[in-house]
Design a protein around this motif. Sequence first.
Motif, PDB file in Angstrom:
ATOM      1  N   LYS A  14       1.172   1.313  12.723  1.00  0.00           N
ATOM      2  CA  LYS A  14       1.372  -0.015  12.126  1.00  0.00           C
ATOM      3  C   LYS A  14       0.050  -0.716  11.824  1.00  0.00           C
ATOM      4  N   MET A  15      -0.810  -0.818  12.824  1.00  0.00           N
ATOM      5  CA  MET A  15      -2.079  -1.531  12.642  1.00  0.00           C
ATOM      6  C   MET A  15      -2.976  -0.811  11.637  1.00  0.00           C
ATOM      7  N   THR A  16      -3.103   0.494  11.779  1.00  0.00           N
ATOM      8  CA  THR A  16      -3.990   1.257  10.902  1.00  0.00           C
ATOM      9  C   THR A  16      -3.539   1.166   9.453  1.00  0.00           C
ATOM     10  N   ILE A  17      -2.259   1.256   9.221  1.00  0.00           N
ATOM     11  CA  ILE A  17      -1.737   1.122   7.858  1.00  0.00           C
ATOM     12  C   ILE A  17      -1.924  -0.310   7.377  1.00  0.00           C
ATOM     13  N   GLY A  18      -1.730  -1.276   8.268  1.00  0.00           N
ATOM     14  CA  GLY A  18      -2.005  -2.667   7.916  1.00  0.00           C
ATOM     15  C   GLY A  18      -3.451  -2.864   7.503  1.00  0.00           C
ATOM     16  N   GLN A  19      -4.377  -2.243   8.223  1.00  0.00           N
ATOM     17  CA  GLN A  19      -5.795  -2.342   7.872  1.00  0.00           C
ATOM     18  C   GLN A  19      -6.056  -1.766   6.481  1.00  0.00           C
ATOM     19  N   GLU A  20      -5.403  -0.664   6.163  1.00  0.00           N
ATOM     20  CA  GLU A  20      -5.566  -0.063   4.836  1.00  0.00           C
ATOM     21  C   GLU A  20      -4.918  -0.928   3.754  1.00  0.00           C
ATOM     22  N   LEU A  21      -3.804  -1.545   4.077  1.00  0.00           N
ATOM     23  CA  LEU A  21      -3.122  -2.424   3.122  1.00  0.00           C
ATOM     24  C   LEU A  21      -3.981  -3.640   2.801  1.00  0.00           C
ATOM     25  N   ASP A 169      -1.402  10.213   5.747  1.00  0.00           N
ATOM     26  CA  ASP A 169      -2.523   9.405   6.233  1.00  0.00           C
ATOM     27  C   ASP A 169      -2.275   7.932   5.884  1.00  0.00           C
ATOM     28  N   ALA A 170      -3.008   7.058   6.552  1.00  0.00           N
ATOM     29  CA  ALA A 170      -2.795   5.617   6.421  1.00  0.00           C
ATOM     30  C   ALA A 170      -3.033   5.123   4.996  1.00  0.00           C
ATOM     31  N   GLU A 171      -4.027   5.675   4.309  1.00  0.00           N
ATOM     32  CA  GLU A 171      -4.315   5.251   2.937  1.00  0.00           C
ATOM     33  C   GLU A 171      -3.131   5.547   2.018  1.00  0.00           C
ATOM     34  N   THR A 172      -2.540   6.711   2.179  1.00  0.00           N
ATOM     35  CA  THR A 172      -1.386   7.098   1.358  1.00  0.00           C
ATOM     36  C   THR A 172      -0.207   6.172   1.619  1.00  0.00           C
ATOM     37  N   VAL A 173       0.069   5.893   2.879  1.00  0.00           N
ATOM     38  CA  VAL A 173       1.197   5.033   3.228  1.00  0.00           C
ATOM     39  C   VAL A 173       0.961   3.617   2.711  1.00  0.00           C
ATOM     40  N   ALA A 174      -0.257   3.111   2.864  1.00  0.00           N
ATOM     41  CA  ALA A 174      -0.557   1.768   2.349  1.00  0.00           C
ATOM     42  C   ALA A 174      -0.334   1.710   0.845  1.00  0.00           C
ATOM     43  N   GLN A 175      -0.754   2.730   0.136  1.00  0.00           N
ATOM     44  CA  GLN A 175      -0.553   2.759  -1.318  1.00  0.00           C
ATOM     45  C   GLN A 175       0.936   2.824  -1.661  1.00  0.00           C
ATOM     46  N   MET A 176       1.711   3.579  -0.880  1.00  0.00           N
ATOM     47  CA  MET A 176       3.160   3.650  -1.103  1.00  0.00           C
ATOM     48  C   MET A 176       3.785   2.258  -0.956  1.00  0.00           C
ATOM     49  N   ILE A 177       3.360   1.511   0.061  1.00  0.00           N
ATOM     50  CA  ILE A 177       3.889   0.162   0.304  1.00  0.00           C
ATOM     51  C   ILE A 177       3.498  -0.757  -0.843  1.00  0.00           C
ATOM     52  N   LYS A 178       2.230  -0.729  -1.218  1.00  0.00           N
ATOM     53  CA  LYS A 178       1.749  -1.580  -2.314  1.00  0.00           C
ATOM     54  C   LYS A 178       2.532  -1.305  -3.588  1.00  0.00           C
ATOM     55  N   THR A 179       2.696  -0.040  -3.912  1.00  0.00           N
ATOM     56  CA  THR A 179       3.388   0.352  -5.150  1.00  0.00           C
ATOM     57  C   THR A 179       4.863  -0.026  -5.100  1.00  0.00           C
ATOM     58  N   HIS A 180       5.521   0.270  -3.982  1.00  0.00           N
ATOM     59  CA  HIS A 180       6.965   0.010  -3.863  1.00  0.00           C
ATOM     60  C   HIS A 180       7.288  -1.465  -4.040  1.00  0.00           C
ATOM     61  N   PHE A 181       6.472  -2.333  -3.449  1.00  0.00           N
ATOM     62  CA  PHE A 181       6.740  -3.773  -3.500  1.00  0.00           C
ATOM     63  C   PHE A 181       5.918  -4.512  -4.545  1.00  0.00           C
ATOM     64  N   SER A 182       5.111  -3.778  -5.322  1.00  0.00           N
ATOM     65  CA  SER A 182       4.236  -4.392  -6.334  1.00  0.00           C
ATOM     66  C   SER A 182       3.378  -5.490  -5.721  1.00  0.00           C
ATOM     67  N   LEU A 183       2.750  -5.190  -4.612  1.00  0.00           N
ATOM     68  CA  LEU A 183       1.899  -6.169  -3.927  1.00  0.00           C
ATOM     69  C   LEU A 183       0.561  -6.325  -4.620  1.00  0.00           C
TER      70      LEU A 183
END
Length: 183
Positions: A14-21, A169-183
Amino acid sequence: MKLVIIIGDAAVGKMTIGQELVKITGLRLFHNHMTIESVIDVFGYYDGKTITRLRDVFFEEFSKSNNEGMIFTYMWAFNEPSDAAYIEHVSEIFRRVNAEIYYVELNATLGERLNRNVSENRLLNKASKRDIEASNNRLKHDSSRYRCVSNEGEIKYGNYLRIENTYLDAETVAQMIKTHFSL
């Protein structure tokens, strides 16, 4: 204003992906251990009531700020009704200012979480995890006591994304979140 709530079991990332986000959005990170570690440092022990009160001050004041939004991480135990009520409470603070709220659930195997439990980043940011044996035992105990993976359809919020991130990896997951929600 945006609020991204990242939920998942201990050491799921959670934290690591948050840091990447944070790196790829204009959002700020408020990971759950920012208050946990402070309270443990001052009190000498975990005090849930104080942690909750401190978080409320952060949420209430941040929701009134000019920041673009916040990422909050939380270990939601689905077999504990108070945890669902807490997520609703946090969401309501941000709903009052018409924030867009997004819910991300992360899942990973126990073996992978035990590997992540001793990562340099985790130990750097979470002093209470530095006693590796105690931390691993607590992780295993909590995994048997709490159900931190939702059942299908259990999370009723519309802006919801579930990610199995054992092999990501955290960078990939952060990008998935950004893309999915158009952040």
